[in-house]
Enzyme design. Structure first.
Site: not given
Ligand code: NAP
Length: 503
Positions: A300, A239, A263
């Site tokens: 990503c 994320g 990641e």
């Molecule tokens: P996200 O907003 O960070 O959410 C990921 C998960 O973490 C969700 O279940 C979210 O809960 C939870 N979460 C986020 N912040 C939290 C906190 N402060 N406390 C508790 N739980 C928390 O990411 P996303 O929108 O799913 O993905 C988009 C991002 O991911 C982009 O920046 C992208 O580059 C990156 N990404 C990276 C990869 C890789 O392999 N490196 C792959 C795909 C995406 P909620 O369900 O409540 O939102």
């Protein structure tokens, strides 16, 4: 086939409703209500996972492989319904979700084969040396053992392959670890139907019910409670940098700190060297535009930066990229939040001093169209804001005056998932001076290709130095990702009757 979610958590074999609910926000079609995760749900799931570990962690590799294959079968059995709810929730096209389903079941089956071979156990042996002076050596065996219950947070952009039964879950199950998934609020119904598939596989394979739980979100406190629960021994996360960092910090601050395999994001720079640019700049520009806009840029590994050497060929490249990008139709973004973040990221880049507009576009709120900007290496080095990921189809061309400037830019990079070189034979000398820098920055270094499309295989590394990931020794894709959920144990002078069967 229409799938109507019931909106409950799956906790150790029971579908559990909650006191409060949150509504999904699908790209189209009706919203549904889902139970908000509670701290009591986390505690119950963690205790059941720990109880299940004593059976699952000691199950034979053949039984775990059968379980992984059964999950893949159960996902396939629900294929049409998964695509239907998945397209509604995410706006991703059906063909993309079907491909992703194949990747998901392929990963599960790959891990079944991988553990059947047994090499991942990394079994080592030191024979006893009873006559060694001054001290004898006892017999020692070493092998990898599963670590215990694992928490998994999937990403919004791969609702199947990086989510409920995605790579982290498959790797943890393969290792012998029970899994608790914190459902992603962007695709709770997709999470629910996948949980149904895992539930069916648990029953078919007679695995303990606590081996898997899905707790829906709706409250960030549930994620925090999960990573700080004393029975959780590691976390797999895909994320955002902000979310990953917050959870990583919680893991590090626990009385018993645990590994957090996050990641996160990356700008995935491409360095286009002089001879390659002169020979095929137009083709590289078209390929870049296709890679940049794939999935509305919500990958990503989206190559957001192209570093070029100034001159006529670079100018022609810029024109070709502009033409290719301006022909791209608007695409629906995964969530309203991601669409808003894309617009604000675009404004941040556009407002940075020394950045020139090459292509600006407009579109509706939850849609994305490409943007293209240009700047110089010097300006890049002076403006940290340019180094941050914009999650969407935005490209930045960074013009270097010389190969020395390209190297300076490479040196300045933060950790990346990927770095790419476009080169011809005549570029080899320059490439030799860049590659050692790039391999210190990225988990995967490519030549003459585009980084979107991450192969699930033995050699894949999907990770990299921070902030690409929080643990640079690990990958979240490919068979090596099982290592995250194992730890080596040395058995010294242990009677054969007590050694693990795998030894
Ligand atoms: P996200 O907003 O960070 O959410 C990921 C998960 O973490 C969700 O279940 C979210 O809960 C939870 N979460 C986020 N912040 C939290 C906190 N402060 N406390 C508790 N739980 C928390 O990411 P996303 O929108 O799913 O993905 C988009 C991002 O991911 C982009 O920046 C992208 O580059 C990156 N990404 C990276 C990869 C890789 O392999 N490196 C792959 C795909 C995406 P909620 O369900 O409540 O939102």
């Amino acid at each position: 086939m229409t799938f109507t979610p019931h909106g409950k958590h799956l906790i150790a074999g029971d579908w559990v409703a909650g006191d409060d609910t949150f509504a999904s926000a699908p790209a189209f079609g009706p919203a549904h209500d889902y139970a908000v995760g509670r701290l009591t749900d986390v505690d119950r799931a963690a205790k059941a996972a720990e109880a299940a570990f004593w059976q699952f962690g000691y199950a034979s590799r053949a039984d775990r492989a059968a379980f992984l294959n059964a999950i893949a079968d159960e996902i396939e059995n629900r294929g049409a319904a998964i695509t239907e709810i998945g397209t509604r929730e995410t706006g991703l096209p059906a063909a993309r979700l079907e491909g992703e389903r194949g990747r998901t079941t392929g990963q599960l089956r790959l891990f079944a084969d991988h553990i059947a071979k047994g090499n991942y156990l990394d079994r080592r042996f030191d024979a006893a040396l009873p006559d060694r002076a001054p001290l004898p050596r006892p017999e020692m065996h070493m092998m990898q053992r599963p670590i215990g219950p694992v928490a998994v947070f999937g990403a919004s952009n791969f609702p199947l392959a990086f989510s409920t039964a995605g790579g982290d879950t498959a790797a943890a199950f393969a290792a012998g670890c029970p899994v608790i998934v914190k459902g992603h609020s962007a695709h709770p119904g997709t999470g629910e139907i996948i949980a149904e598939a895992i539930h069916a596989a648990i029953k078919r394979c007679d695995m303990p019910a606590g081996v898997f739980s899905l707790i829906q979100g709706g409250d960030r406190a549930v994620g925090a409670a999960l990573v700080t629960h004393p029975l959780i021994k590691a976390v797999g996360f895909t994320g955002s940098l902000a979310g990953g960092r917050a959870l990583f910090d919680l893991c590090a601050a626990r009385p018993e700190p645990i590994p957090f395999f996050g990641e996160l994001g990356s700008v995935n720079p491409m360095f286009i060297l002089g001879s390659a640019m002169a020979a095929r700049g137009d083709d590289i520009a078209k390929g870049w535009a296709a890679s940049l806009t794939m999935g509305a840029g919500q990958f990503c590994t989206n190559p957001g930066i192209a570093v070029v050497l100034e001159g006529d060929h670079a100018d022609a490249f810029t024109k070709s990229a502009q033409a290719a990008l301006s022909a791209t139709a608007p695409q629906t973004m995964l969530t309203d939040g991601i669409a808003a973040a894309y617009q604000s990221g675009q404004k941040r880049i556009a407002a940075t001093q020394g950045v020139r507009d090459i292509l600006t576009t407009t579109c509706d709120q939850r849609e994305a169209t490409p943007y293209l900007y240009q700047t110089t290496v010097q300006n890049w080095l002076d403006n940290e804001t340019l180094t941050e990921e914009v999650f969407g189809p935005l490209g930045l061309i960074v013009v270097a005056q010389s190969p020395d400037e390209m190297r300076a830019m490479a040196q300045s990079l933060q950790g990346q998932l990927t770095c790419t070189l476009h080169l011809d034979d005549a570029d080899t000398t320059v490439a030799r001076t860049l590659l050692p820098i790039l391999e210190r920055k990225a988990g995967r270094v490519l030549a003459n290709g585009f980084p979107t499309g991450v192969e699930v295989s033995d050699t894949m590394v999907h990770g990299g130095p921070y902030p690409a990931s929080t643990n640079f020794g690990a990958t979240s894709v490919g068979t090596l990702s099982i290592r995250r959920f194992l730890r080596p144990v040395c058995y010294q002078n242990m009677p054969a009757a007590l050694l693990p069967a795998d030894i």
